[in-house]
Design an enzyme around this catalytic site. Structure first.
Site, PDB file in Angstrom:
ATOM      1  N   THR A 124       0.818  -1.095  -0.055  1.00 48.38           N
ATOM      2  CA  THR A 124       0.122   0.083  -0.078  1.00 48.38           C
ATOM      3  C   THR A 124       0.750   1.272  -0.020  1.00 48.38           C
ATOM      4  O   THR A 124       1.978   1.216   0.565  1.00 48.38           O
ATOM      5  CB  THR A 124      -0.830  -0.102   1.374  1.00 48.38           C
ATOM      6  OG1 THR A 124      -1.366   1.366   1.519  1.00 48.38           O
ATOM      7  CG2 THR A 124      -0.278  -0.416   2.733  1.00 48.38           C
ATOM      8  N   TYR A 131      -1.955   0.334  10.867  1.00 44.21           N
ATOM      9  CA  TYR A 131      -1.986  -0.351   9.579  1.00 44.21           C
ATOM     10  C   TYR A 131      -0.786  -0.439   8.647  1.00 44.21           C
ATOM     11  O   TYR A 131      -0.613  -1.525   8.320  1.00 44.21           O
ATOM     12  CB  TYR A 131      -3.248   0.341   8.862  1.00 44.21           C
ATOM     13  CG  TYR A 131      -3.499  -0.208   7.483  1.00 44.21           C
ATOM     14  CD1 TYR A 131      -3.933  -1.500   6.934  1.00 44.21           C
ATOM     15  CD2 TYR A 131      -3.133   0.789   6.306  1.00 44.21           C
ATOM     16  CE1 TYR A 131      -4.255  -1.563   5.631  1.00 44.21           C
ATOM     17  CE2 TYR A 131      -3.226   0.517   5.156  1.00 44.21           C
ATOM     18  CZ  TYR A 131      -3.762  -0.915   4.651  1.00 44.21           C
ATOM     19  OH  TYR A 131      -3.669  -1.283   3.248  1.00 44.21           O
ATOM     20  N   LYS A 170       1.623  -3.441   7.461  1.00 43.59           N
ATOM     21  CA  LYS A 170       1.757  -3.570   6.070  1.00 43.59           C
ATOM     22  C   LYS A 170       3.174  -3.538   5.641  1.00 43.59           C
ATOM     23  O   LYS A 170       3.611  -4.183   4.596  1.00 43.59           O
ATOM     24  CB  LYS A 170       0.877  -2.621   5.154  1.00 43.59           C
ATOM     25  CG  LYS A 170      -0.479  -3.139   4.991  1.00 43.59           C
ATOM     26  CD  LYS A 170      -0.746  -4.169   4.111  1.00 43.59           C
ATOM     27  CE  LYS A 170      -2.219  -4.438   3.729  1.00 43.59           C
ATOM     28  NZ  LYS A 170      -2.499  -5.368   2.655  1.00 43.59           N
TER      29      LYS A 170
END
Ligand code: GDP
Length: 319
Positions: free
Chosen positions: A102, A126, A130
């Site tokens: 991402t 998050y 990731k």
């Protein structure tokens, strides 16, 4: 793979869903969970996949501040579980692996636009989860020769986007307000800028990545960036209610040009403890390697999403 839920959770794959009783079904859904290693190993043993696309995640940045441990478990360790399943089952030469990484990895990026060489400075639980998933994918490629690739995907949207992500939240609210089903929309940081592309095009790139002879990591992006405030303006215009923004900071509001009704206000609840202010990607590596380029820009996306939400809300009274 689908997670068990007490309510229906397959609405977004309705177009491709096939009744398992149909004569020659080609789509099979398996119950699974990224936090359950034995389940993942058993599934992989049964399915013997040629290609694995890991798009599973607790993917909401704001929610990751509330559920950081679960986010790490599903997004970081979950990716490790899949890669370990490949290794445990001896599928290193058979199963190709795609990891949905991402643009959130960049966080406070030192330069713009971001490409595959831009350093990562994640700004949320998050993004940190990731980051682990990104590097464990690289590591398993290098250590075990697995055809494993990361897409560093910038935000990709469509009418199927989850309702709490900002684009969909905006288009759904604009449609609902236009139809008299909602009065107001509350948002967080209107100054944030994102590189929004169309999910359909990004998925094509994901598939193309696994068709390449060599695994590698690629940025997927449109190369253009739009402010949240601008997307709001577009969506309301497409819903037939042109608006203008007035005021500043927490007092900023959007009002209908026609009658001065206040339609958008700020709610601090949607601010993030640490925010990623701006993202813009450079996808030239993907273009050079397999000829991919994003075709749909954010303006068109807003139009398509508002039209879909108007249609949905007009036909579905429960929506
Ligand atoms: P993200 O880029 O993965 O975090 O995707 P989102 O769609 O959740 O958020 C995009 C940007 O919109 C972020 O910078 C948010 O801070 C900003 N934003 C402003 N208001 C809201 C809101 O009400 N909900 C969400 N989800 N994001 C908002």
């Amino acid at each position: 793979m689908k997670r068990r839920s007490s309510s229906f959770n397959t609405a977004r794959i309705e177009d491709i869903y096939e009744d398992p009783h149909s004569p020659d079904p080609s789509l099979f859904l398996h119950y699974g969970d990224m936090t359950d290693a034995t389940n993942l190993i058993r599934l992989m043993q049964e399915v013997q996949p040629d290609e694995i696309y890991n798009l599973a995640a607790q993917s909401h940045v704001r929610v990751s501040f509330e559920t950081p441990e679960y986010t790490a478990n599903a997004d970081a360790t979950g990716t490790l579980r899949l890669l370990e399943a490949i290794r445990i089952l001896g599928l290193e030469q058979k199963s190709r692996f795609f990891q949905a990484s991402t643009s959130e990895l960049y966080g406070d990026a030192p330069h713009c636009p971001q490409n595959e060489d831009t350093p990562f400075r994640p700004r949320s639980p998050y993004a940190v989860a990731k980051l682990y998933a990104y590097w464990i994918t690289v590591n398993y490629r290098e250590a075990y020769g697995i055809h494993a690739s990361n897409a560093i995907a910038f935000n990709h949207e469509s009418p199927l986007r989850g309702e709490t992500f900002v684009t969909r939240k905006i288009t759904r609210a604009a449609a609902a307000i236009a139809l008299g089903k909602q009065e107001k929309l509350f948002l967080g940081n209107l100054n944030a800028r994102r590189d929004w592309g169309h999910a359909r095009e990004f998925v094509e790139a994901m598939w193309l990545m696994l068709q390449q002879d060599e695994p590698d990591d690629y940025v997927l992006a449109t190369g253009r960036t739009t402010e949240v405030r601008e997307f709001v303006r577009w969506a309301f215009e497409d819903a037939g209610i042109p608006i203008e923004f007035v005021g500043e900071g927490l007092d900023e509001k959007a009002i209908a040009k026609s009658d001065g009704r206040v339609l958008v206000e700020i709610d601090e609840r949607y601010f993030r403890p640490t925010e990623v202010e701006a993202l813009k990607g450079d996808a030239s590596k993907a273009r050079d390697a397999f000829g991919w380029a994003a075709r749909t820009d954010a303006r068109e996306l807003a139009r398509e999403m508002v039209a879909a939400d108007l249609a949905l809300l007009q036909t579905n009274f429960a929506a």
